[in-house]
Design an enzyme around this catalytic site. Structure first.
Site, PDB file in Angstrom:
ATOM      1  N   GLY A  12       0.775  -1.230   0.000  1.00 34.02           N
ATOM      2  CA  GLY A  12       0.000   0.000   0.000  1.00 34.02           C
ATOM      3  C   GLY A  12       0.810   1.285   0.000  1.00 34.02           C
ATOM      4  O   GLY A  12       0.379   2.287   0.574  1.00 34.02           O
ATOM      5  N   ASN A  14       1.328   3.218  -2.575  1.00 35.18           N
ATOM      6  CA  ASN A  14       0.546   4.208  -3.326  1.00 35.18           C
ATOM      7  C   ASN A  14      -0.664   4.672  -2.525  1.00 35.18           C
ATOM      8  O   ASN A  14      -1.062   5.837  -2.599  1.00 35.18           O
ATOM      9  CB  ASN A  14       0.105   3.629  -4.675  1.00 35.18           C
ATOM     10  CG  ASN A  14       1.195   3.727  -5.722  1.00 35.18           C
ATOM     11  OD1 ASN A  14       1.789   4.775  -5.919  1.00 35.18           O
ATOM     12  ND2 ASN A  14       1.480   2.614  -6.384  1.00 35.18           N
ATOM     13  N   ARG A  66     -15.598 -17.894  -9.005  1.00 38.93           N
ATOM     14  CA  ARG A  66     -15.236 -16.510  -9.335  1.00 38.93           C
ATOM     15  C   ARG A  66     -16.458 -15.606  -9.386  1.00 38.93           C
ATOM     16  O   ARG A  66     -16.408 -14.440  -8.975  1.00 38.93           O
ATOM     17  CB  ARG A  66     -14.510 -16.479 -10.688  1.00 38.93           C
ATOM     18  CG  ARG A  66     -13.612 -15.282 -10.886  1.00 38.93           C
ATOM     19  CD  ARG A  66     -12.423 -15.362  -9.956  1.00 38.93           C
ATOM     20  NE  ARG A  66     -11.445 -14.321 -10.241  1.00 38.93           N
ATOM     21  CZ  ARG A  66     -10.306 -14.178  -9.581  1.00 38.93           C
ATOM     22  NH1 ARG A  66      -9.994 -15.008  -8.597  1.00 38.93           N
ATOM     23  NH2 ARG A  66      -9.451 -13.206  -9.872  1.00 38.93           N
ATOM     24  N   ASN A 108      -6.177   3.388 -12.707  1.00 37.38           N
ATOM     25  CA  ASN A 108      -5.130   2.440 -12.309  1.00 37.38           C
ATOM     26  C   ASN A 108      -3.768   3.103 -12.483  1.00 37.38           C
ATOM     27  O   ASN A 108      -3.585   3.922 -13.384  1.00 37.38           O
ATOM     28  CB  ASN A 108      -5.217   1.180 -13.180  1.00 37.38           C
ATOM     29  CG  ASN A 108      -4.145   0.167 -12.829  1.00 37.38           C
ATOM     30  OD1 ASN A 108      -4.028  -0.257 -11.678  1.00 37.38           O
ATOM     31  ND2 ASN A 108      -3.355  -0.241 -13.809  1.00 37.38           N
ATOM     32  N   HIS A 110       0.108   2.198 -13.361  1.00 40.27           N
ATOM     33  CA  HIS A 110       0.934   1.124 -13.929  1.00 40.27           C
ATOM     34  C   HIS A 110       2.386   1.593 -13.982  1.00 40.27           C
ATOM     35  O   HIS A 110       2.658   2.720 -14.411  1.00 40.27           O
ATOM     36  CB  HIS A 110       0.444   0.750 -15.330  1.00 40.27           C
ATOM     37  CG  HIS A 110       1.201  -0.399 -15.916  1.00 40.27           C
ATOM     38  ND1 HIS A 110       0.975  -1.711 -15.530  1.00 40.27           N
ATOM     39  CD2 HIS A 110       2.208  -0.442 -16.823  1.00 40.27           C
ATOM     40  CE1 HIS A 110       1.796  -2.502 -16.196  1.00 40.27           C
ATOM     41  NE2 HIS A 110       2.554  -1.756 -16.980  1.00 40.27           N
ATOM     42  N   ASP A 147     -10.678   0.096 -18.491  1.00 36.55           N
ATOM     43  CA  ASP A 147     -11.747  -0.399 -19.363  1.00 36.55           C
ATOM     44  C   ASP A 147     -11.710  -1.923 -19.352  1.00 36.55           C
ATOM     45  O   ASP A 147     -11.076  -2.520 -18.482  1.00 36.55           O
ATOM     46  CB  ASP A 147     -11.637   0.186 -20.775  1.00 36.55           C
ATOM     47  CG  ASP A 147     -10.354  -0.206 -21.498  1.00 36.55           C
ATOM     48  OD1 ASP A 147      -9.610  -1.082 -20.977  1.00 36.55           O
ATOM     49  OD2 ASP A 147     -10.098   0.341 -22.583  1.00 36.55           O
ATOM     50  N   GLY A 149     -10.166  -3.993 -21.220  1.00 27.98           N
ATOM     51  CA  GLY A 149      -8.885  -4.585 -21.558  1.00 27.98           C
ATOM     52  C   GLY A 149      -7.908  -4.530 -20.393  1.00 27.98           C
ATOM     53  O   GLY A 149      -8.248  -4.095 -19.292  1.00 27.98           O
ATOM     54  N   ASP A 151      -4.733  -2.715 -19.172  1.00 30.05           N
ATOM     55  CA  ASP A 151      -3.901  -1.516 -19.384  1.00 30.05           C
ATOM     56  C   ASP A 151      -4.205  -0.843 -20.724  1.00 30.05           C
ATOM     57  O   ASP A 151      -3.320  -0.238 -21.331  1.00 30.05           O
ATOM     58  CB  ASP A 151      -2.398  -1.865 -19.312  1.00 30.05           C
ATOM     59  CG  ASP A 151      -2.009  -2.481 -17.985  1.00 30.05           C
ATOM     60  OD1 ASP A 151      -2.599  -2.098 -16.959  1.00 30.05           O
ATOM     61  OD2 ASP A 151      -1.113  -3.347 -17.970  1.00 30.05           O
TER      62      ASP A 151
END
Length: 208
Positions: A12, A14, A66, A108, A110, A147, A149, A151
């Protein structure tokens, strides 16, 4: 007041950058209302508790399949009524129903300059290992919308970081965090809080 929910799997750092940003006023008009982790031993939950933020664990291992996990995870998200969801080192694929429900409200971070070293299988130290294997001189970090996908969502912010001679994946990871990730993520949340993010035709514009 922008209600922010943070999803994180590990230490954590970030998340801490966001907490520090809110408490210092660097991130304006924002409250972190909940932290969700898929790992009950994640130090991120300890960080949240230390700052009076509700922490919740929703682990795939606690569910029979899941689909049941995704339902419980989305319920935990909905309970917080977030305006913005931040994936800050979250190593779980976000369910499509959540992406649709919170379209353009999930971001997100990355640890590379997308589209380099991103996509399926590129996370954590693996990103920096591949960057060093390729011999790049510049790497960095990217904040992007999430979205369907991996990244592939619209890019919001990027910052370059130089690769130094003798770098290892761990030293490079640390420099990218310190020089890019911990700067970009608070900046991105502040832009949302100030209503400066405009998404049109799959691209992001920042209002002045």
């Amino acid at each position: 007041m922008l209600r922010v929910l943070v999803c994180v799997s590990g230490g954590g750092t970030n998340l801490q950058a966001l907490i520090d940003g809110v408490e210092s006023g660097q991130i304006r008009n924002t409250e972190i209302v909940r932290v969700i982790s898929n790992n009950r031993n994640a130090y991120a939950l300890t960080r949240a508790k230390a700052h009076g933020i509700e922490g919740v664990c929703v682990s795939p291992g606690d569910f029979s399949d899941r689909e049941t996990f995704y339902h419980a995870f989305l319920q935990a998200v909905d309970e917080a009524s977030p305006d913005l969801i931040v994936l800050a080192g979250f190593l779980v694929v976000v369910p499509e129903a959540m992406i649709q429900k919170y379209r353009n409200r999930i971001i997100n971070i990355h640890p590379s300059l997308i589209p380099s070293f991103c996509g399926t299988g590129y996370y954590g130290l693996k990103v920096h290992e591949k960057a060093l294997e390729r011999g790049v001189q510049i790497t960095g970090a990217t904040v992007h919308m999430v979205d369907e996908g991996t990244d592939t969502g619209p890019i919001l912010l990027q910052k370059a970081v130089r690769v130094e001679p003798g770098d290892t994946p761990r030293t490079l990871q640390r420099r990218v965090m310190e020089e890019a990730e911990w700067e970009l993520l608070p900046q991105a949340v502040d832009l949302f809080a100030c209503g400066k993010i405009i998404v049109e035709h799959g691209r992001i514009m920042i209002a002045q």
